[in-house]
Design an enzyme around this catalytic site. Sequence first.
Site, mmCIF file in Angstrom:
data_model
loop_
_atom_site.group_PDB
_atom_site.id
_atom_site.type_symbol
_atom_site.label_atom_id
_atom_site.label_comp_id
_atom_site.label_asym_id
_atom_site.label_seq_id
_atom_site.Cartn_x
_atom_site.Cartn_y
_atom_site.Cartn_z
ATOM 1 N N GLY A 10 30.911 44.118 47.147
ATOM 2 C CA GLY A 10 31.945 45.078 47.512
ATOM 3 C C GLY A 10 31.734 46.444 46.884
ATOM 4 O O GLY A 10 30.799 46.671 46.099
ATOM 5 N N ASP A 41 31.385 30.955 47.616
ATOM 6 C CA ASP A 41 32.777 30.970 48.062
ATOM 7 C C ASP A 41 33.642 30.899 46.803
ATOM 8 O O ASP A 41 33.733 29.861 46.150
ATOM 9 C CB ASP A 41 33.045 29.773 48.972
ATOM 10 C CG ASP A 41 34.499 29.706 49.438
ATOM 11 O OD1 ASP A 41 35.303 30.553 49.009
ATOM 12 O OD2 ASP A 41 34.823 28.787 50.210
ATOM 13 N N ASP A 107 47.015 48.816 40.294
ATOM 14 C CA ASP A 107 48.260 49.514 39.968
ATOM 15 C C ASP A 107 49.413 49.087 40.870
ATOM 16 O O ASP A 107 50.578 49.390 40.595
ATOM 17 C CB ASP A 107 48.061 51.034 40.043
ATOM 18 C CG ASP A 107 47.660 51.530 41.417
ATOM 19 O OD1 ASP A 107 47.311 50.704 42.293
ATOM 20 O OD2 ASP A 107 47.661 52.762 41.637
ATOM 21 N N TYR A 129 50.372 42.274 48.553
ATOM 22 C CA TYR A 129 49.168 42.528 47.762
ATOM 23 C C TYR A 129 49.507 42.666 46.285
ATOM 24 O O TYR A 129 48.864 42.065 45.423
ATOM 25 C CB TYR A 129 48.486 43.801 48.269
ATOM 26 C CG TYR A 129 47.264 44.194 47.467
ATOM 27 C CD1 TYR A 129 46.086 43.468 47.561
ATOM 28 C CD2 TYR A 129 47.295 45.310 46.626
ATOM 29 C CE1 TYR A 129 44.963 43.832 46.838
ATOM 30 C CE2 TYR A 129 46.185 45.685 45.905
ATOM 31 C CZ TYR A 129 45.024 44.938 46.013
ATOM 32 O OH TYR A 129 43.911 45.307 45.287
#
Length: 290
Positions: A10, A41, A107, A129
Amino acid sequence: MRAVIFGASGLLGRSVMRAFGDMAVTGTGFGRTAGGLVEVDATSPYAIARVLGQARPDVVVTCVGERRPGVWSFAPDRARESNVDAARLIAEGAHREGARLVHISSDYVFDGVTPPYGPDSLPNPLNAYGRWKLMAEQAVRAASPDAAILRLPVLYGPVQHPAETNLTEIARLVAAGAPAELDDVCVRYPTHVDEAAEVCRRLADALLAGERLGSVVHWSAEQGLTKYRMALRIAQRFGLPTGHLRPGDADAASGDRPVDCRLDCRDLPEALTPARRLFDIEFRPSWSPG
């Protein structure tokens, strides 16, 4: 020294891999394993145990997570697995191996009502999230009490595909030239991934040296910008018109986006903090109807 970086494919993970490049480092990915990454995974305890047992790391870094709103909405179980279950399983595995752990959080565990937020401020996430990130922190603390949890704001840097950061979408709207409204209420603190990776490495070094750190630390750029202000900066950077852009309040009006989650980074020792960069994206905005 040996390190394992989970989520190394990523945006942040790639920078963390470079920051740990002087160690014997193993990077993992799921679906994207170019450049010698090991396919793992991170929701499988067996896969995690296998890679940790083979690498025998001194330090583990968890960059795994699902931040895309589309996945929150349409595949919540998958998003929860990526954000909560993976964090717990990696922390349990690192603890079994006797490795020090740096876990990346967000945050968005805060509601954005009373900034700035210190490491000891009371979390109150507004959306799924943020709730998952808070649950992941709690799971990590339970599984690996001496782990360092590093909270970061929105990140930017060299992208490999458009979905890696929401700044790419802002840049696309700038380049498209079609009328677009962007939130001008919610403030974000876009931080370069290389800064975040450097803090991560310095945290790991401190842990390996036996230094006592708080269980949660913060790092963030100091420059606060709304999406609209980011768009204007991007347009200025590349000499693009801005007449099609207008300020709005869509994010703030939704009620599930914090208005200002500015992180107080003063508790992070000076030796662990790199120089902060001003916001300046490195990719030229582009637009495609596809």
